[in-house]
Write an enzyme that holds these catalytic residues in place. Sequence first.
Site: not given
Length: 307
Positions: A230, A254, A259, A284, A286
């Site tokens: 996170r 990632d 975001e 994000h 992954g």
Amino acid sequence: MNGKILIVDDLHPVFKSRAEQLGYEVDDRPLITRAETLAVISGYDGIAVRTKFKIDRELMEAAPGLKFVARAGAGLDNIDEAYAKERNIKLLNAPEGNRDAVGEHAMGMLLSLINTHRKADIEIRNGIWDREGNRGWELKGKTVGIIGYGFMGSSMARKLSGFEVKVLAYDKYKTGFSDAYAQECSMEEIVKHSDVLSLHIPLTSETRQMVDEEYLYHFKKNIFFINTARGEIVNTKAVLAAIKSGKILGAGLDVLEVEKFPALAEQEWFAELKESEKVILTPHVGGWTFDSYRKISEVLADKLEQV
């Protein structure tokens, strides 16, 4: 009939199919808004979500008959866990469904970083042929420190098993978990011995901003850093400062503190982050592969049988 389930996000059709086989009536409405959900949720026994919006106290209060929340993913940080527990609402998630995706993604980032793939690719596309400036490192003989040894951390360790590395794993909430892929250790040992640091922990009040300047300062070696957990666990300014000082040799991120655009572009650290040749960024994804899309829903359906 077991009850009614509202799907408010994009889940693989296998979840709806399996739920109906269990006797549930399922409304699959992936385009539904939060406002529309609040208006109808009182008629449902369960709700299935991915990342569209938070399942918070307001939403659960609007659903007096709610028995469970099915989260199509690994974490539960978009759900008010404390209130759900107070209401005895069961929370289902599916870290088993995307652990391989996360492990492989983390490995891909690590291998790209230590071999300067991003820098080399950009340079060649711009007419620069620099062999010496793109010499990489080998993983063999290195020590990889993993923080968090749940589904994701243990998956990363398994992926590393063929690279002849030493894997150290720290988990504040587990003991006695050493296995063929990793050796349990203290945080002090992670800090002392790691050449690579990879995060696989949930976002909690304890882990928020855990990786800051002070934390990174204590590492004895210069490290490669991977975060597929996170974004809010990491202070991005601290990572950039550590890259500038050489403490971090390369970072694969990632996830980020903030975001999606336009919010991400408005962050004061973003310009430096995007220009750094020592950073690899992914949006994000992954744990979000074509394979995990189905596997996550299959895991959720398996757990629905136990509700």
